[in-house]
Every structure is written in C-alpha cells, then in structure tokens.
Design an enzyme around this catalytic site. Structure first.
Site, PDB file in Angstrom:
ATOM      1  N   GLY A 135     -14.874  -0.973  -6.077  1.00  0.00           N
ATOM      2  CA  GLY A 135     -15.058  -0.867  -4.639  1.00  0.00           C
ATOM      3  C   GLY A 135     -16.516  -0.750  -4.245  1.00  0.00           C
ATOM      4  N   HIS A 142       0.843  -1.195   0.000  1.00  0.00           N
ATOM      5  CA  HIS A 142       0.000   0.000   0.000  1.00  0.00           C
ATOM      6  C   HIS A 142       0.879   1.245   0.000  1.00  0.00           C
ATOM      7  CE1 HIS A 142      -3.414   2.447   0.272  1.00  0.00           C
ATOM      8  NE2 HIS A 142      -4.068   1.885   1.280  1.00  0.00           N
ATOM      9  N   GLY A 143       1.003   1.847  -1.163  1.00  0.00           N
ATOM     10  CA  GLY A 143       1.791   3.070  -1.295  1.00  0.00           C
ATOM     11  C   GLY A 143       0.939   4.280  -1.606  1.00  0.00           C
ATOM     12  N   ALA A 144      -0.354   4.204  -1.269  1.00  0.00           N
ATOM     13  CA  ALA A 144      -1.312   5.222  -1.696  1.00  0.00           C
ATOM     14  C   ALA A 144      -2.079   5.817  -0.524  1.00  0.00           C
ATOM     15  CB  ALA A 144      -2.296   4.591  -2.698  1.00  0.00           C
ATOM     16  N   ASN A 145      -3.001   6.739  -0.868  1.00  0.00           N
ATOM     17  CA  ASN A 145      -4.064   7.213   0.022  1.00  0.00           C
ATOM     18  C   ASN A 145      -3.595   7.897   1.306  1.00  0.00           C
ATOM     19  OD1 ASN A 145      -5.448   4.282  -1.146  1.00  0.00           O
ATOM     20  ND2 ASN A 145      -6.341   6.242  -1.677  1.00  0.00           N
ATOM     21  N   ARG A 186       0.159  -0.104  -4.765  1.00  0.00           N
ATOM     22  CA  ARG A 186      -0.987   0.782  -5.024  1.00  0.00           C
ATOM     23  C   ARG A 186      -0.507   2.227  -4.911  1.00  0.00           C
ATOM     24  NH1 ARG A 186      -6.952   0.695  -4.589  1.00  0.00           N
ATOM     25  NH2 ARG A 186      -7.738   2.403  -3.289  1.00  0.00           N
ATOM     26  N   TYR A 213      -1.103   7.014   3.449  1.00  0.00           N
ATOM     27  CA  TYR A 213      -0.476   6.205   4.493  1.00  0.00           C
ATOM     28  C   TYR A 213       1.053   6.310   4.389  1.00  0.00           C
ATOM     29  CZ  TYR A 213      -5.249   4.645   5.159  1.00  0.00           C
ATOM     30  OH  TYR A 213      -6.606   4.631   5.399  1.00  0.00           O
ATOM     31  N   GLY A 256     -14.351   5.038  -9.357  1.00  0.00           N
ATOM     32  CA  GLY A 256     -15.568   5.457 -10.035  1.00  0.00           C
ATOM     33  C   GLY A 256     -16.157   4.440 -10.994  1.00  0.00           C
TER      34      GLY A 256
END
Length: 365
Positions: free
Chosen positions: A326, A181-184, A233, A186, A305
C-alpha cells in the site's frame, strides 16, 4: 540493500487468472471519483502508474455496491448501475495495457458511513455507535452516527447489492475478478465483530454465526461472476479500532479461515499492521500463517507493513502466495523494479494524503 529474490517475480495462477508475478497493489481509498460516484480519467492514470511499474495485480479502492446504505465517503466510486460500471472500463483498460490484472474491491460501509448521497441514515448489524471519530482525510468530522439496526430486508438488499455490483464489475467494466471487502470495520466486519453485532437472530451469536453474512455474500457473488476469481479481505484491526483482536484467538481464526475455504473463495486477503508478526499474545503464529494453516488450498494474499525486499520475503515465508503493498507503492509505483535492482525505496510521505486523501496531480506524472 538486499535485492528481491526470484520467487516474488515468478508467475502465479489464481484460478483461471494468470498473474505475471506475486506483487499486488493493495486497495487504498482515495475519494477521487465524481460527486455521482463515477471513476475519472485521473483515476485511470493513477492506477496505470502501478501497472506500468510492474505490479502483477491491482486491487482497487473500495467501490460501493448499492444505492441504499453502502456508500461510505464523499467522492467514493460506486458500481451501482451500468453508467458507473462503464466509467471503470477506462481504468481496467489502462491496467491491462501493461499485462497486469485488475481486481474490483466491492464494499458496503455499514455503520462507518461518513457520507451517502442516497440516504441520511447509516445502517449496521445493531444500533451501536461505532468507536472513534470519522476520518478527516475522507471529509469526516466528529463522532459516527448511531446506525439503525438492519432488518432482514435490509440484509437481503445488501447481499443482492454485492452480487449485482460484482456482476457489473466483471461483465461491463471488464475486471478480472472481485474482492469482497470483509475487513477494516466495514459492514461485513461489523457483523463478524462481537461488540458491534449484538443480534439475536440468524446473523448474530458465535463467531461462525456472525460470519454467516459474509458467507452469504460470497455465495451470491460466485453465482453471477462465472469462473472469475472471487476473494475476501479479512482483518482484525479496523479503521476506527486499530488495535482490535479476535476474542477467541486462534480458535476464531480456525473458524473464520476454515469457513471461508469451505465457501469456495479463490483467495483470502489478510491485512495486519505487519503481516508477518504474531497475531495474538502468547501465540507465535501470524494471521497469514493461521490463514495458511486453516485454508490450505486457498490463494493467500498478505498485506501490512511490506516496504522492502526483507519484508516481502518475510510475508512469503509466513505462507503468503502474493504480497500486497500500500503506502510503499504510493511512494514507489516502480517498487518491484527498485527491489529487483537492490535500490532503496523512497520513504512514504504522509502529506500526499493531506488534507484530503484524494489523488494529487503529483501522483499522475
């Protein structure tokens, strides 16, 4: 209602992993583990619904990686020891029963940690309070804490945490691959972001230097999981800064995606508000298109989306190999069959995530 075309349901090979179609379940935090971070039977039933509904690959919610600063939320699942890894085995087996693949998303919350049963303090690249407020539907309240700036030892521990979590995910839990997880917003994204990373050492500087922690994590994970696919990500927006854009525009996209491709990732998972929309003002290319341009040989997953046959097609035309869904999947665990039949999907009801975004009994039927 336009029916889904045939491309999205064709098999796809991601390294050694043979997927039955190009539709993926996107990772979604559901804070439904035990207090000690173990995956539960309810989680196995929850994930099995999407596999039974036809998704070719399921990417889990973010799983915390270590017993130091990684945990982000109360009742977030972890994979910090053999016991937690074994608890995931039932989830993986439930997914495999329907010939779908299971990818473990491993994450470190960094400065966005809202709750951590191991330590009181949060930690990040610099001692800068994150923007926004903690998320109420993940048990949060008020402003984020000011994190402590991570030492070189802290950074090394975080890298090792990712590697050991990945090893457990593949060898003990039985996952087919790992998503870093490299996104959002964090930890890895905090290091990659200019305003949250004010370091003057090897982990700070220009965009390539700020990406170096992600690259170190990729290398460490690849060493321990054998041939299992390893991906990452990536996003611009963050859970606490939804509208964020990379300051360098396409130049930053070239540096980021080119570096990830050079690092040898098997897939890049790009998430935007709408995957096919232009990524930057004055540039018609979407982030998916830019990822395809600068990481041409890497499997590309697009998320954001996607809710009907037309948006699936738009994401594929933008350059994606796989489309991750999602909220539309929450409303339609059988989304793939609905789209193939030309039936309109059910609309997503946000009340399923209220007041807390945990798994509801209505989602297990």
């Amino acid at each position: 209602m336009t029916a889904l075309n045939s491309r999205s349901v064709t098999p796809f090979d991601m390294g050694i992993l043979k997927l039955k179609n190009r539709m993926a379940l996107a990772p979604m935090t559901r804070v439904s583990a035990t207090d000690s971070g173990d995956a539960t039977p309810a989680m196995a039933r929850y994930y099995e619904r999407f596999a039974r509904g036809g998704f070719g690959v399921l990417i889990t919610e973010g799983i915390y990686t270590d017993r130091q600063y990684a945990q982000g939320y109360l009742n977030q699942p972890g994979i910090t020891d053999s016991e937690q890894a074994l608890a995931w085995r039932a989830v993986v087996e439930a997914i495999h029963r329907h010939e779908s693949a299971a990818i473990a998303q491993i994450m470190h919350a960094g400065a966005l940690s809202q709750a951590n049963r191991f330590v009181e303090q949060s930690a990040g690249p610099s001692a800068i309070r994150p923007k926004g407020e903690q998320m109420k539907f993940y048990h949060g309240k008020g402003a984020y804490r000011v994190p402590q700036a991570m030492s070189d030892e802290d950074v090394a521990d975080a890298i090792d945490g990712f590697a050991q979590a990945a090893k457990r995910a593949v060898e003990i839990a039985g996952f087919d691959g790992v998503e870093i997880h490299g996104a959002n917003g964090y930890l890895l994204d905090q290091f990659m972001t200019d305003y949250s990373n004010q370091r003057e050492d090897r982990w700070g500087g220009d965009v390539r230097q700020r990406l170096s922690l992600t690259l170190e994590v990729i290398a460490a994970v690849k060493k321990v999981v054998g041939p299992s696919p390893v991906g990452v990500r990536i996003s611009q927006g963050k859970v606490n800064d939804f509208q964020h854009k990379w300051a360098g525009g396409e130049h930053d996209a070239q540096a980021i995606f080119g570096s990830l491709a050079h690092a040898g990732v098997d897939f890049i998972h790009v998430t935007e508000h709408q995957a096919w929309q232009p990524a930057f003002i004055g540039n018609e290319a979407s982030l998916v298109t830019l990822a395809r341009r600068y990481a041409p040989g890497v499997t590309l997953i697009a998320n954001g989306g996607v809710q009907d046959a037309a948006s699936v097609e738009q994401a594929l035309q933008a350059g994606a190999d796989i489309v991750a869904v999602g909220k539309a999947a929450l409303a339609n665990p059988d989304l793939l069959q609905r789209l193939l039949d030309g039936r309109a999907p059910e609309h997503f009801d946000p009340s399923v995530l209220a007041p807390i975004a945990n798994i509801k009994e209505s989602e297990l039927n």
